[in-house]
Design an enzyme around this catalytic site. Structure first.
Site, PDB file in Angstrom:
ATOM      1  N   ASP A 228      -6.186 -22.648 -58.154  1.00  0.00           N
ATOM      2  CA  ASP A 228      -5.054 -23.032 -59.000  1.00  0.00           C
ATOM      3  C   ASP A 228      -5.493 -23.760 -60.263  1.00  0.00           C
ATOM      4  OD1 ASP A 228      -3.299 -21.862 -57.292  1.00  0.00           O
ATOM      5  OD2 ASP A 228      -2.656 -23.703 -56.318  1.00  0.00           O
ATOM      6  N   ALA A 229      -6.535 -23.258 -60.909  1.00  0.00           N
ATOM      7  CA  ALA A 229      -6.972 -23.865 -62.160  1.00  0.00           C
ATOM      8  C   ALA A 229      -5.922 -23.620 -63.236  1.00  0.00           C
ATOM      9  CB  ALA A 229      -8.320 -23.279 -62.569  1.00  0.00           C
TER      10      ALA A 229
END
Length: 287
Positions: A228-229
């Site tokens: 989930d960058a």
């Protein structure tokens, strides 16, 4: 022609050199190169994006040469070019339980709003098998009786169906880093059922509700090895609820309406070539 090469294997010295020397020797113009050296996993990974001179050498020949290098260096090397074949991009739609999102994707493909082909549906659970059967899409189950995926089988299925883009349509398992690296360069699209970066993790509706939020949402993003960058967001959609709305109603509205809308638009942007992933950042390529 733009070509993406990925190489993954046991960590060692001099792994990138023969690949780089070969492609530049033929006349390739390298746009981007990313290398990873994970000591804890003793794993080397590389992603290289380049302009390949097909007038000098075909991609098929390039692939054969890199296969030889891969065998010599114990590397799994993949060569992918969106324009190698005169066809619509082929999607693998990956699922666990919920069928709203694969239904939305397949309906939009059927109706011509998504210019892509559903090559295969993959599930670590069989909950969405009936959706695949309804649209006459091949189904492959990769999970055991507890839903734990066989990731080697996962990769074999992707290769079997010559998949261009992997669509994680509420596929509720984390892809292992090796798989992410093998299909790096903007080929994996994930739907996260929360607004990033504020609400990552597995229970974003619950987390937002506990903060007394009135606005909820979903985020579609390219996958990179970091979970989930934030710089890989393709599309976000949000909806607002009235104060006092029960959590169950929030989740129902998100899952049945907002999440499918978010992912369908993200996939459209990718297959229509409005966005690409360069240096771990989404850029607009629309003219």
């Amino acid at each position: 022609m733009q070509v993406t090469i990925t190489a993954v294997g046991p960590d060692n010295r001099g792994l990138a050199d023969p690949i780089v020397h070969y492609v530049t020797g033929v006349g390739a113009n390298i746009f981007e190169i990313q290398m990873y050296d994970r000591d804890s996993e003793h794993l080397f990974a590389m992603m290289l994006r380049m302009d390949w001179p097909t007038e000098q050498e075909s991609i098929a020949v390039l692939r054969k040469h890199l296969d030889v290098i891969g065998k010599l260096k114990s590397l799994t090397i993949r060569v992918w070019a969106r324009d190698e074949h005169n066809r619509l991009p082929r999607l693998a739609i990956c699922t666990t339980y919920r069928n709203e999102i694969p239904l939305a994707l397949l309906r939009n493909i059927r109706d011509g709003r998504l210019k892509a082909e559903a090559a295969v549906m993959i599930g670590n659970r069989d909950s969405c098998r009936n959706v695949a059967e309804q649209f006459d899409v091949p189904w492959r189950s990769i999970g055991d009786n507890k839903g734990e995926p066989d990731n080697d089988k996962f990769v074999n299925v992707l290769d079997e169906f010559e998949v261009d883009y992997i669509i994680l349509a509420r596929y509720m398992r984390i892809l292992p880093p090796r798989l992410c690296w093998e299909f790096a360069g903007g080929r994996i699209i994930n739907l996260h059922h929360g607004l990033l970066p504020s609400f990552p993790g597995f229970r974003p509706y619950h987390d937002a509700y506990s903060h007394h939020m009135l606005t909820y949402g979903a985020t579609a993003h390219f996958i990179v090895p970091e979970l989930d960058a934030g710089n890989q967001i393709i599309n976000q959609t949000a909806f607002t609820v009235l104060p006092g709305t029960p959590l169950a109603d929030v989740i129902r509205q998100g899952e049945t309406d907002n999440e499918p809308t978010c992912l369908v638009e993200a996939v459209r942007r990718v297959v229509d070539r409005e966005v690409e992933l360069h240096f771990h950042r989404v850029i607009s390529t629309a003219k």
